[in-house]
Design a protein around this motif. Sequence first.
Motif, short mmCIF file in Angstrom:
data_model
loop_
_atom_site.label_atom_id
_atom_site.label_comp_id
_atom_site.label_asym_id
_atom_site.label_seq_id
_atom_site.Cartn_x
_atom_site.Cartn_y
_atom_site.Cartn_z
N SER A 1 4.11 -0.38 -0.89
CA SER A 1 3.83 0.58 0.17
C SER A 1 2.66 1.47 -0.22
CB SER A 1 5.05 1.44 0.46
OG SER A 1 5.38 2.22 -0.67
N MET A 2 2.03 2.02 0.79
CA MET A 2 0.97 3.00 0.55
C MET A 2 1.01 4.05 1.65
SD MET A 2 -2.48 0.85 1.49
CE MET A 2 -3.59 2.20 1.20
N MET B 1 2.78 2.71 4.98
CA MET B 1 2.64 1.32 5.38
C MET B 1 3.35 0.46 4.34
SD MET B 1 -0.93 -0.67 6.12
CE MET B 1 -1.42 0.45 7.43
N VAL B 2 4.28 -0.37 4.78
CA VAL B 2 5.04 -1.24 3.89
C VAL B 2 4.52 -2.67 4.07
CG1 VAL B 2 7.33 -2.09 3.31
CG2 VAL B 2 7.05 0.26 4.10
N ALA C 1 -6.87 1.92 5.70
CA ALA C 1 -5.84 1.42 4.79
C ALA C 1 -5.80 -0.10 4.82
CB ALA C 1 -4.48 2.00 5.17
N LYS C 2 -5.95 -0.69 6.00
CA LYS C 2 -5.96 -2.16 6.10
C LYS C 2 -7.16 -2.75 5.36
CE LYS C 2 -5.30 -3.75 10.25
NZ LYS C 2 -5.28 -3.85 11.72
N ARG C 3 -8.32 -2.12 5.49
CA ARG C 3 -9.52 -2.61 4.79
C ARG C 3 -9.34 -2.48 3.28
NH1 ARG C 3 -12.19 -0.30 9.14
NH2 ARG C 3 -12.58 1.66 8.05
N GLY D 1 -0.85 -0.46 -3.79
CA GLY D 1 0.39 0.26 -3.52
C GLY D 1 1.46 -0.08 -4.54
N PRO D 2 2.28 0.91 -4.92
CA PRO D 2 3.37 0.63 -5.86
C PRO D 2 4.48 -0.16 -5.18
CG PRO D 2 3.52 2.87 -5.06
CD PRO D 2 2.25 2.31 -4.50
N VAL D 3 5.31 -0.79 -5.99
CA VAL D 3 6.48 -1.50 -5.45
C VAL D 3 7.37 -0.45 -4.79
CG1 VAL D 3 8.53 -2.83 -6.08
CG2 VAL D 3 6.34 -3.32 -7.18
#
Length: 103
Positions: free
Chosen positions: A65-66, A74-75, A39-41, A50-52
Motif C-alpha cells: 500500500s501507499m 492505495m492497496v 501515484a499510479k505513475r 509501498g510497504p507490505v
Amino acid sequence: MRVLMTAFARRQIRETSRYIYREFGRNSRDKFLLKVDEAKRLLATNPYIGPVEPLLSNFPTTYRSMVVARLNKMVYRIMDDHIEIADFWDCRREPGALAAEIK
C-alpha cells in the motif's frame, strides 16, 4: 510496468472524488485526482515503493500500500506482468472493515 485498476478500486476513487467535490469543491477534487494519477505513475516505475500492508499479511498474495492523500491509501499487488490496484482505502474507517473488502 503497466498499472491496472480493479472495478472496485475505480468505484472507490470515484466515490471519494465525489465526496471531496461536494465538501471542498472542484479545485480540491482535481488536486486529489492528480495525486492519484501521480501515484499510479510512480508505481509503474517503482512497484516495490509501498510497504507490505500489515492488515493483509494473512492473504496468500502479498499486498502493498501507499498513501496517496493524507487520509487515503492505495492497496495494490504486483503480478507477473502488471501491477493491480485492488482497493482504495479511506483510512478513517475501521481497519478490519477495510481488510474485509479485499477479495
